[in-house]
Design a protein around this motif. Structure first.
Motif, PDB file in Angstrom:
ATOM      1  N   ALA A  21      19.413  50.876  39.672  1.00 26.76           N
ATOM      2  CA  ALA A  21      20.096  49.646  40.064  1.00 26.76           C
ATOM      3  C   ALA A  21      21.346  49.997  40.871  1.00 26.76           C
ATOM      4  N   GLU A  22      21.593  49.247  41.926  1.00 26.72           N
ATOM      5  CA  GLU A  22      22.795  49.502  42.717  1.00 26.72           C
ATOM      6  C   GLU A  22      23.998  48.926  41.988  1.00 26.72           C
ATOM      7  N   THR A  23      25.057  49.719  41.922  1.00 19.98           N
ATOM      8  CA  THR A  23      26.265  49.307  41.229  1.00 19.98           C
ATOM      9  C   THR A  23      27.456  49.516  42.155  1.00 19.98           C
ATOM     10  N   TYR A  24      28.301  48.508  42.210  1.00 19.58           N
ATOM     11  CA  TYR A  24      29.510  48.568  43.018  1.00 19.58           C
ATOM     12  C   TYR A  24      30.700  48.255  42.121  1.00 19.58           C
ATOM     13  N   ILE A  25      31.837  48.813  42.479  1.00 19.46           N
ATOM     14  CA  ILE A  25      33.066  48.536  41.744  1.00 19.46           C
ATOM     15  C   ILE A  25      34.206  48.499  42.757  1.00 19.46           C
ATOM     16  N   ASN A  26      35.212  47.697  42.475  1.00 21.32           N
ATOM     17  CA  ASN A  26      36.323  47.558  43.409  1.00 21.32           C
ATOM     18  C   ASN A  26      37.476  48.460  42.997  1.00 21.32           C
ATOM     19  N   HIS A  27      37.847  49.384  43.882  1.00 24.18           N
ATOM     20  CA  HIS A  27      39.000  50.261  43.675  1.00 24.18           C
ATOM     21  C   HIS A  27      40.228  49.538  44.210  1.00 24.18           C
ATOM     22  N   PRO A  28      41.352  49.596  43.507  1.00 21.65           N
ATOM     23  CA  PRO A  28      42.543  48.846  43.945  1.00 21.65           C
ATOM     24  C   PRO A  28      43.080  49.250  45.315  1.00 21.65           C
ATOM     25  N   THR A  29      42.880  50.496  45.726  1.00 20.57           N
ATOM     26  CA  THR A  29      43.377  50.970  47.014  1.00 20.57           C
ATOM     27  C   THR A  29      42.276  51.103  48.056  1.00 20.57           C
ATOM     28  N   TRP A  30      41.141  51.667  47.683  1.00 15.94           N
ATOM     29  CA  TRP A  30      40.100  52.037  48.636  1.00 15.94           C
ATOM     30  C   TRP A  30      39.008  50.993  48.796  1.00 15.94           C
ATOM     31  N   GLY A  31      39.091  49.895  48.066  1.00 11.98           N
ATOM     32  CA  GLY A  31      38.113  48.823  48.229  1.00 11.98           C
ATOM     33  C   GLY A  31      36.823  49.101  47.476  1.00 11.98           C
ATOM     34  N   LEU A  32      35.728  48.644  48.048  1.00 18.31           N
ATOM     35  CA  LEU A  32      34.432  48.699  47.385  1.00 18.31           C
ATOM     36  C   LEU A  32      33.901  50.126  47.306  1.00 18.31           C
ATOM     37  N   LEU A  33      33.521  50.535  46.094  1.00 17.11           N
ATOM     38  CA  LEU A  33      32.918  51.843  45.861  1.00 17.11           C
ATOM     39  C   LEU A  33      31.466  51.643  45.440  1.00 17.11           C
ATOM     40  N   TYR A  34      30.621  52.610  45.795  1.00 17.12           N
ATOM     41  CA  TYR A  34      29.188  52.581  45.524  1.00 17.12           C
ATOM     42  C   TYR A  34      28.849  53.670  44.510  1.00 17.12           C
ATOM     43  N   LYS A  35      28.097  53.332  43.475  1.00 16.18           N
ATOM     44  CA  LYS A  35      27.719  54.315  42.463  1.00 16.18           C
ATOM     45  C   LYS A  35      26.637  55.241  42.999  1.00 16.18           C
ATOM     46  N   ILE A  36      26.914  56.533  42.943  1.00 15.28           N
ATOM     47  CA  ILE A  36      25.934  57.530  43.340  1.00 15.28           C
ATOM     48  C   ILE A  36      25.033  57.866  42.156  1.00 15.28           C
TER      49      ILE A  36
END
Length: 92
Positions: A6-21
């Motif tokens: 499953a694709e998972t994304y999370i929001n980093h406070p500085t770098w924006g959207l991160l993608y789970k590898i």
């Protein structure tokens, strides 16, 4: 967190959207910046909240290689194939 496929994304406070590898262990996942895929983070989510630990490209590559070895040894061929594809896109 979600299953490996499953694709998972999370929001980093500085770098924006991160993608789970991939999952690194029971408590941490490896994420990268969504578009450039040049910054890598170990992300732990526990009762205290989400913690981001920046790591270098070489360390991220080694973690991904270790996860690939684990999947290959355990016979999870579909997850292995998916993660191998991510590895090639990200590091080669």
């Amino acid at each position: 967190m979600n299953p490996e496929n499953a694709e998972t994304y999370i929001n980093h406070p500085t770098w924006g959207l991160l993608y789970k590898i991939c999952m690194v262990d029971e408590t941490q996942d490896l994420f990268t910046t969504l578009y450039a895929q040049r910054l890598f983070f170990l992300v732990a989510n526990d009762v205290k909240g989400v913690k981001f630990q920046p790591i270098g490209r070489t360390e991220a590559r080694m973690m991904l290689e270790n996860r690939l070895r684990t999947l290959r040894r355990s016979g999870h061929s579909q997850e292995y194939d998916q993660l191998q594809s991510v590895f090639q896109r990200t590091f080669q």
